[in-house]
Design a protein around this motif. Structure first.
Motif, PDB file in Angstrom:
ATOM      1  N   HIS A  93     -13.661   4.456   2.444  1.00  0.00           N
ATOM      2  CA  HIS A  93     -14.089   3.110   2.042  1.00  0.00           C
ATOM      3  C   HIS A  93     -15.298   2.686   2.876  1.00  0.00           C
ATOM      4  CE1 HIS A  93     -13.750  -1.278   1.471  1.00  0.00           C
ATOM      5  NE2 HIS A  93     -13.050  -0.979   0.377  1.00  0.00           N
ATOM      6  N   ASN A  95     -15.602   0.149   4.469  1.00  0.00           N
ATOM      7  CA  ASN A  95     -15.184  -0.460   5.745  1.00  0.00           C
ATOM      8  C   ASN A  95     -14.675   0.581   6.748  1.00  0.00           C
ATOM      9  OD1 ASN A  95     -12.497   0.125   5.147  1.00  0.00           O
ATOM     10  ND2 ASN A  95     -11.987  -1.970   4.503  1.00  0.00           N
ATOM     11  N   THR A  97     -12.256   2.920   6.396  1.00  0.00           N
ATOM     12  CA  THR A  97     -10.879   3.416   6.300  1.00  0.00           C
ATOM     13  C   THR A  97     -10.780   4.455   5.178  1.00  0.00           C
ATOM     14  OG1 THR A  97     -10.196   1.660   4.791  1.00  0.00           O
ATOM     15  CG2 THR A  97      -9.963   1.227   7.161  1.00  0.00           C
ATOM     16  N   TYR A 330      -4.637   2.522   3.035  1.00  0.00           N
ATOM     17  CA  TYR A 330      -5.892   2.827   3.745  1.00  0.00           C
ATOM     18  C   TYR A 330      -5.588   3.109   5.220  1.00  0.00           C
ATOM     19  CZ  TYR A 330      -8.862   1.618  -0.210  1.00  0.00           C
ATOM     20  OH  TYR A 330      -9.487   1.622  -1.421  1.00  0.00           O
ATOM     21  N   GLU A 332      -6.785   4.062   9.204  1.00  0.00           N
ATOM     22  CA  GLU A 332      -7.880   3.792  10.148  1.00  0.00           C
ATOM     23  C   GLU A 332      -8.662   5.070  10.464  1.00  0.00           C
ATOM     24  OE1 GLU A 332      -8.838   0.827  11.494  1.00  0.00           O
ATOM     25  OE2 GLU A 332      -7.364  -0.092  10.133  1.00  0.00           O
TER      26      GLU A 332
HETATM   27  C1  LIG Z   1     -10.699  -1.792   4.047  1.00  0.00           C
HETATM   28  O1  LIG Z   1     -10.618  -2.017   2.651  1.00  0.00           O
HETATM   29  C2  LIG Z   1      -9.347  -1.796   2.077  1.00  0.00           C
HETATM   30  C3  LIG Z   1      -9.487  -1.928   0.549  1.00  0.00           C
HETATM   31  O2  LIG Z   1      -9.939  -3.165   0.186  1.00  0.00           O
HETATM   32  C4  LIG Z   1      -8.352  -2.758   2.661  1.00  0.00           C
HETATM   33  O3  LIG Z   1      -7.074  -2.522   2.107  1.00  0.00           O
HETATM   34  C5  LIG Z   1      -8.317  -2.574   4.165  1.00  0.00           C
HETATM   35  O4  LIG Z   1      -7.450  -3.521   4.738  1.00  0.00           O
HETATM   36  C6  LIG Z   1      -9.692  -2.714   4.752  1.00  0.00           C
HETATM   37  N1  LIG Z   1      -9.622  -2.362   6.161  1.00  0.00           N
HETATM   38  C7  LIG Z   1     -10.411  -2.930   7.092  1.00  0.00           C
HETATM   39  C8  LIG Z   1     -10.164  -2.466   8.479  1.00  0.00           C
HETATM   40  O5  LIG Z   1     -11.252  -3.728   6.809  1.00  0.00           O
END
Ligand SMILES: *[C@@H]1O[C@H](CO)[C@@H](O)[C@H](O)[C@H]1NC(C)=O
Ligand SMILES: *[C@@H]1O[C@H](CO)[C@@H](O)[C@H](O)[C@H]1NC(C)=O
Ligand SMILES: *[C@@H]1O[C@H](CO)[C@@H](O)[C@H](O)[C@H]1NC(C)=O
Ligand SMILES: *[C@@H]1O[C@H](CO)[C@@H](O)[C@H](O)[C@H]1NC(C)=O
Length: 379
Positions: A93, A95, A97, A330, A332
């Motif tokens: 992702h 972000n 993950t 997701y 880490e």
């Molecule tokens: C990253 O994105 C996913 C999907 O939207 C979400 O479930 C997850 O909590 C996010 N994690 C962070 C660390 O932002």
């Protein structure tokens, strides 16, 4: 006569005689960080998806009678207690993950729960010696190099297309021989694949005839050598080398990765790269790899192969023995210590400093070599 000992091994030989291939689905047995070939007795470095007999464990001694200690298999043929496994795919992702990418059923294989499609092919003309020898009890091998991060054809010319990806379009099987079709690449496709991504994995089909395994799990086997031009698969040569004279059935795997939910520009990286990584921290796909551990039982009640239903296959499963989350949410980081390594130099254990001189020095040589052989190999 031959039917008296009819079994997977015999069927493969019959298939060879009839010039037919065997194709069957296996549903998912378990997904976990275990690899009894490479890391016996302990958790393995990265996550695998495993299909086949349910005797799969941390340790798989070659002396084990897998047909006695297994109670089911996830493969179509009830007598196939072999295990087949590969790395798995994660979606990275934006972000940072990771989400495990699910597998789905291949065309015409019924409705296995994930898993893969297994093929066994007999050698074809113009291969001179087409006598096939069955896998022996305890036999195992791996294919691919998990640290590989570039299209390094030298000194790996005969194996450089043993693992490839097909960018599936729509619902068909795609065009051409796997590995050399118009939608096939050695690295991950860098575009949306409307039908998902398929792994195409060819195992070596020549054996030294002696060793059930080897320290690298690869040197007791080899791909055929010789001029591939006239050969149907267009990837390997025709005949087994003198060092590995015994012909095995060609084991080929297909895994359908359901990347369809991620076909969206908003989900892909903004730098033009693609978002999928193999579980050993490989964002290139060059490090794709697979393992095979042969295990076969002969049915007592019926001297032949027994076909089981999708439901029976899907019912056979194992709980992971490594206590960690690998999918369904997701993550880490990738399970184990697998920092993303994009290459082109090979990855190291857990991101340790590389001692490799890398491609910088060797590149002109490699390019000269590729130029020299480009007439010879159909690529
Ligand atoms: C990253 O994105 C996913 C999907 O939207 C979400 O479930 C997850 O909590 C996010 N994690 C962070 C660390 O932002
Ligand atoms: C098994 O793995 C654990 C965790 O990685 C490690 O602490 C342990 O030393 C390993 N045991 C053996 C026998 O390799
Ligand atoms: C795996 O091996 C352990 C230890 O030898 C054993 O207790 C366990 O029952 C085995 N699991 C399976 C599924 O055979
Ligand atoms: C063909 O290969 C088999 C092993 O797969 C070997 O036993 C046999 O001798 C070979 N035959 C010839 C004519 O080379």
């Amino acid at each position: 006569m031959v039917f008296l000992s009819s079994s997977l091994a015999t069927l493969l030989i019959l298939a060879g005689a009839a010039n037919a291939r065997l194709r069957f689905p296996c549903s998912q047995l378990v997904t976990q960080r275990v690899d009894p070939i490479v890391s016996p007795g302990n958790a393995s470095a990265h996550v695998h998806q495993i299909v086949g007999g349910n005797a799969f464990n941390f340790t798989m001694d070659p002396a084990l009678d897998l047909d006695k200690i297994s109670t089911c298999t996830t493969c179509r043929y009830k007598e196939d207690y072999s295990n087949y496994w590969t790395a798995i795919l994660y979606f990275k992702h934006r972000n940072g993950t990771y989400l495990r990418v699910h597998q789905f059923a291949n065309i015409g294989t019924g409705s296995p729960n994930g898993g893969m499609t297994i093929y066994y092919f007999p050698p074809r003309a113009p291969t001179k010696n087409r006598t096939v020898t069955a896998f022996r009890k305890g036999f195992r091998m791996t294919v691919g190099r998990q640290r590989r991060r570039s299209d390094d054809r030298s000194p790996y010319l005969t194996e450089h297309k043993q693992t490839t990806f097909r960018c599936m379009q729509g619902t068909g099987l795609g065009a051409g021989t796997p590995g050399v079709g118009p939608d096939d690449t050695i690295e991950f496709p860098n575009k949306f694949c409307t039908g998902g991504i398929r792994s195409n994995i060819y195992f070596p089909q020549c054996w030294d005839g002696v060793n059930l395994d080897s320290p690298t799990h690869q040197t007791h086997v080899a791909h055929p050598v010789g001029d591939p031009k006239s050969q149907g698969l267009k990837i390997f040569g025709t005949d087994c080398p003198p060092t590995h004279p015994v012909r095995l059935p060609l084991l080929f795997m297909e895994i359908m990765w359901d990347t369809r939910p991620f076909n969206s520009a908003e989900l892909w990286p903004t730098d033009g790269s693609q978002p999928f990584v193999l579980s050993q921290g490989d964002p290139t796909g060059y490090g794709h790899h697979a393992d095979f551990l042969f295990g076969e039982g002969i049915s007592k009640s019926c001297p032949g192969l027994t076909i089981q239903t999708d439901e029976e296959m899907n019912k056979c499963s194992l709980d992971p023995i490594v206590d960690e989350v690998t999918e369904g949410t997701y993550l880490e980081k990738l399970p184990g210590c697998n920092p993303i390594h994009g290459g082109p130099d090979p990855a190291t254990d857990c991101g340790a400093p590389s001692t490799s001189v890398g491609l910088t020095v060797a590149l002109p040589l490699v390019l000269a070599f590729i130029h020299e052989i480009s007439d010879y190999v159909q690529i």
